[in-house]
Design a protein around this motif. Structure first.
Motif, PDB file in Angstrom:
ATOM      1  N   LEU A   1      52.900  74.762  -4.109  1.00  0.00           N
ATOM      2  CA  LEU A   1      52.405  74.751  -2.730  1.00  0.00           C
ATOM      3  C   LEU A   1      52.980  75.915  -1.939  1.00  0.00           C
ATOM      4  N   ALA A   2      54.279  76.173  -2.115  1.00  0.00           N
ATOM      5  CA  ALA A   2      54.906  77.301  -1.424  1.00  0.00           C
ATOM      6  C   ALA A   2      54.285  78.626  -1.875  1.00  0.00           C
ATOM      7  N   PHE A   3      54.046  78.761  -3.176  1.00  0.00           N
ATOM      8  CA  PHE A   3      53.428  79.978  -3.703  1.00  0.00           C
ATOM      9  C   PHE A   3      52.008  80.146  -3.162  1.00  0.00           C
ATOM     10  N   LEU A   4      51.278  79.037  -3.049  1.00  0.00           N
ATOM     11  CA  LEU A   4      49.914  79.078  -2.533  1.00  0.00           C
ATOM     12  C   LEU A   4      49.900  79.486  -1.061  1.00  0.00           C
ATOM     13  N   LEU A   5      50.847  78.984  -0.284  1.00  0.00           N
ATOM     14  CA  LEU A   5      50.937  79.366   1.127  1.00  0.00           C
ATOM     15  C   LEU A   5      51.234  80.855   1.276  1.00  0.00           C
ATOM     16  N   VAL A   6      52.083  81.383   0.396  1.00  0.00           N
ATOM     17  CA  VAL A   6      52.358  82.821   0.427  1.00  0.00           C
ATOM     18  C   VAL A   6      51.100  83.622   0.136  1.00  0.00           C
ATOM     19  N   LEU A   7      50.319  83.183  -0.840  1.00  0.00           N
ATOM     20  CA  LEU A   7      49.061  83.866  -1.162  1.00  0.00           C
ATOM     21  C   LEU A   7      48.085  83.821   0.006  1.00  0.00           C
ATOM     22  N   ILE A   8      48.031  82.695   0.693  1.00  0.00           N
ATOM     23  CA  ILE A   8      47.136  82.564   1.850  1.00  0.00           C
ATOM     24  C   ILE A   8      47.551  83.524   2.962  1.00  0.00           C
ATOM     25  N   VAL A   9      48.845  83.591   3.234  1.00  0.00           N
ATOM     26  CA  VAL A   9      49.344  84.491   4.291  1.00  0.00           C
ATOM     27  C   VAL A   9      49.088  85.941   3.917  1.00  0.00           C
TER      28      VAL A   9
ATOM     29  N   GLU B   1      40.491  95.164   5.795  1.00  0.00           N
ATOM     30  CA  GLU B   1      39.057  94.912   5.971  1.00  0.00           C
ATOM     31  C   GLU B   1      38.667  94.829   7.446  1.00  0.00           C
ATOM     32  N   LYS B   2      39.672  94.891   8.347  1.00  0.00           N
ATOM     33  CA  LYS B   2      39.437  94.904   9.798  1.00  0.00           C
ATOM     34  C   LYS B   2      38.700  93.659  10.276  1.00  0.00           C
ATOM     35  N   LEU B   3      39.038  92.516   9.695  1.00  0.00           N
ATOM     36  CA  LEU B   3      38.442  91.265  10.139  1.00  0.00           C
ATOM     37  C   LEU B   3      39.293  90.644  11.237  1.00  0.00           C
ATOM     38  N   ASP B   4      38.651  89.847  12.059  1.00  0.00           N
ATOM     39  CA  ASP B   4      39.383  89.057  13.039  1.00  0.00           C
ATOM     40  C   ASP B   4      40.305  88.089  12.301  1.00  0.00           C
ATOM     41  N   LEU B   5      41.427  87.709  12.935  1.00  0.00           N
ATOM     42  CA  LEU B   5      42.417  86.861  12.261  1.00  0.00           C
ATOM     43  C   LEU B   5      41.804  85.540  11.801  1.00  0.00           C
ATOM     44  N   VAL B   6      40.960  84.961  12.646  1.00  0.00           N
ATOM     45  CA  VAL B   6      40.298  83.708  12.277  1.00  0.00           C
ATOM     46  C   VAL B   6      39.333  83.932  11.127  1.00  0.00           C
TER      47      VAL B   6
ATOM     48  N   ALA C   1      39.519  86.293   8.909  1.00  0.00           N
ATOM     49  CA  ALA C   1      40.299  86.586   7.712  1.00  0.00           C
ATOM     50  C   ALA C   1      40.789  85.295   7.066  1.00  0.00           C
ATOM     51  N   PHE C   2      41.300  84.377   7.882  1.00  0.00           N
ATOM     52  CA  PHE C   2      41.753  83.089   7.355  1.00  0.00           C
ATOM     53  C   PHE C   2      40.581  82.291   6.786  1.00  0.00           C
ATOM     54  N   TYR C   3      39.445  82.377   7.461  1.00  0.00           N
ATOM     55  CA  TYR C   3      38.227  81.702   7.001  1.00  0.00           C
ATOM     56  C   TYR C   3      37.783  82.244   5.642  1.00  0.00           C
ATOM     57  N   CYS C   4      37.843  83.573   5.492  1.00  0.00           N
ATOM     58  CA  CYS C   4      37.462  84.196   4.217  1.00  0.00           C
ATOM     59  C   CYS C   4      38.432  83.807   3.110  1.00  0.00           C
ATOM     60  N   VAL C   5      39.726  83.730   3.440  1.00  0.00           N
ATOM     61  CA  VAL C   5      40.728  83.330   2.452  1.00  0.00           C
ATOM     62  C   VAL C   5      40.464  81.907   1.964  1.00  0.00           C
ATOM     63  N   CYS C   6      40.220  80.996   2.898  1.00  0.00           N
ATOM     64  CA  CYS C   6      39.991  79.596   2.528  1.00  0.00           C
ATOM     65  C   CYS C   6      38.719  79.423   1.703  1.00  0.00           C
ATOM     66  N   SER C   7      37.652  80.137   2.091  1.00  0.00           N
ATOM     67  CA  SER C   7      36.404  80.027   1.338  1.00  0.00           C
ATOM     68  C   SER C   7      36.516  80.668  -0.042  1.00  0.00           C
ATOM     69  N   THR C   8      37.473  81.581  -0.198  1.00  0.00           N
ATOM     70  CA  THR C   8      37.669  82.243  -1.490  1.00  0.00           C
ATOM     71  C   THR C   8      38.491  81.384  -2.440  1.00  0.00           C
ATOM     72  N   ILE C   9      39.663  80.921  -1.982  1.00  0.00           N
ATOM     73  CA  ILE C   9      40.549  80.199  -2.889  1.00  0.00           C
ATOM     74  C   ILE C   9      39.966  78.848  -3.297  1.00  0.00           C
ATOM     75  N   THR C  10      39.069  78.311  -2.496  1.00  0.00           N
ATOM     76  CA  THR C  10      38.397  77.063  -2.865  1.00  0.00           C
ATOM     77  C   THR C  10      37.108  77.319  -3.624  1.00  0.00           C
ATOM     78  N   THR C  11      36.826  78.603  -3.908  1.00  0.00           N
ATOM     79  CA  THR C  11      35.614  79.073  -4.610  1.00  0.00           C
ATOM     80  C   THR C  11      34.339  78.663  -3.879  1.00  0.00           C
ATOM     81  N   LEU C  12      34.449  78.463  -2.549  1.00  0.00           N
ATOM     82  CA  LEU C  12      33.266  78.129  -1.761  1.00  0.00           C
ATOM     83  C   LEU C  12      32.369  79.347  -1.619  1.00  0.00           C
TER      84      LEU C  12
END
Length: 355
Positions: A194-202, A212-217, A219-230
């Motif tokens: 879990l700690a390693f996963l949080l580091v990857l998300i950050v 990529e010059k994305l907005d912070l929200v 960027a976080f949205y893209c990260v979540c949709s990626t790691i969940t393979t959405l």
């Protein structure tokens, strides 16, 4: 004479001379433990056996952990063949393109992890068939990576656990320390991944926001949709630097998510099992239990019979396991005395050798 000679050759291997005392009971117990649980010299790890390391080859590939060698070979073959195939049909792939080879590797990784952003899409018969083939082989490869990563992480985390408990070894005895390790091993694995996963998300969020010059929200949205393979596809890695980063980050993050849920399920199963064990051990023993535990139907329940019955209730073993063990015991009990001796073992070995 032959039996005496055989016994003399067996005794040095089974008896620890340093543990013999004048007390007749102590050597018997220690001999039993060494026979049943002590590892053979060839199985002792270099760290335990005098901190001496075995000779190793200087090759970098030979230094890779055995759990990752096969995975590395399959991954290189998969990415190599996939890159070549998708590069050859690059004209049948439409979307946001940067570099031909880089896009082929990136598309191969996105397909393998089933992210499928949609920024690169097969648009021809051959490219679509290749995508169908590589998505199935990629999923199988991800499963292999997860299983091998599990083996590696378990070893590393057990090492960390042992190192951690060395600091409290003065307060706890060896038995208590081992119990503590075994008790919290699965929970500790969950916390680590879990700690390693949080580091990857950050890291992924910061990279998407800065490169990529994305907005912070976003960027976080893209990260979540990626790691969940959405992989909705409205936000993705579109620059060359971003896709180089994505090749490594997507593989690591998606596999880590799968590993986390695997450990979470293991933790849940362990808690259910512990709850069942507590129920079995605290439940009042009745006459019905004694009848069920009396395996030889002699009206008396011995310690071994009681232990077997309780293990069956806990779900640790079943009747088929007991039958298989009893079958092996009967094969070894050559003189049909109901007990095993050195002569039984030697006779059983000689009969197996003569076949």
């Amino acid at each position: 004479m032959e039996n005496d000679t055989a016994k003399q050759s067996l005794l040095p291997a089974l008896i620890d001379r340093t543990t013999q005392t004048t007390n007749n009971d102590v050597p018997k117990i220690r001999r039993y433990r060494r026979c049943k649980s002590a590892p053979l010299p060839e199985h002792v790890t270099p760290e335990i056996n005098g901190n001496k390391s075995l000779p190793r080859s200087g090759s970098f590939f030979n230094k890779i952990h055995p759990s990752f060698r096969k995975v590395a070979i399959f991954l290189v073959i998969y990415l190599g063949v996939g890159t070549i195939c998708f590069y050859l049909v690059r004209n049948q792939i439409v979307g946001k393109k940067t570099n031909g080879i880089l896009d082929a590797v990136y598309f191969c990784v996105v397909t393998m992890t089933t992210v499928g952003y949609g920024d690169l899409v097969p648009n021809g018969t051959l490219s679509k068939l290749l995508a169908c083939a590589f998505v199935f082989t990629g999923m199988a490869l991800v499963g292999l990576i997860l299983s091998k990563a599990a083996d590696y992480l378990i070893e590393k985390q057990e090492t960390l656990l042992i190192s951690k408990t060395l600091h409290i070894s003065q307060q706890l005895g060896r038995t208590e320390m081992l119990k503590e390790l075994e008790k919290n091993k699965v929970r500790y694995k969950c916390f680590m991944i879990l700690a390693f996963l949080l580091v990857l998300i950050v890291v992924g969020t910061i990279f998407l926001a800065t490169v990529e010059k994305l907005d912070l929200v976003d960027a976080f949205y893209c990260v979540c949709s990626t790691i969940t393979t959405l992989g909705y596809g409205d936000k993705s890695f579109s620059t060359e630097a971003g896709r180089v980063f994505a090749i490594f980050w997507i593989l690591t993050s998606t596999i880590s998510v799968g590993q986390f849920f695997l450990y979470l399920a293991e933790l849940y199963t362990e808690r259910r099992q512990k709850a069942l064990v507590r129920l079995v051990l605290t439940r009042t023993v009745t006459n019905v239990d004694l009848e069920a535990a009396d395996l030889d139907n002699d009206g008396v329940v011995g310690a071994a019979e009681f232990i077997i019955y309780k293990l069956k209730e806990m779900g640790k073993i079943n009747q088929e396991d007991i039958a298989l063990v009893m079958e092996e015991f009967e094969d070894l009990d050559v003189d049909q005395s109901g007990t095993l001796s050195y002569s039984d073992i030697m006779l059983a070995q000689s009969s197996q050798t003569g076949r």
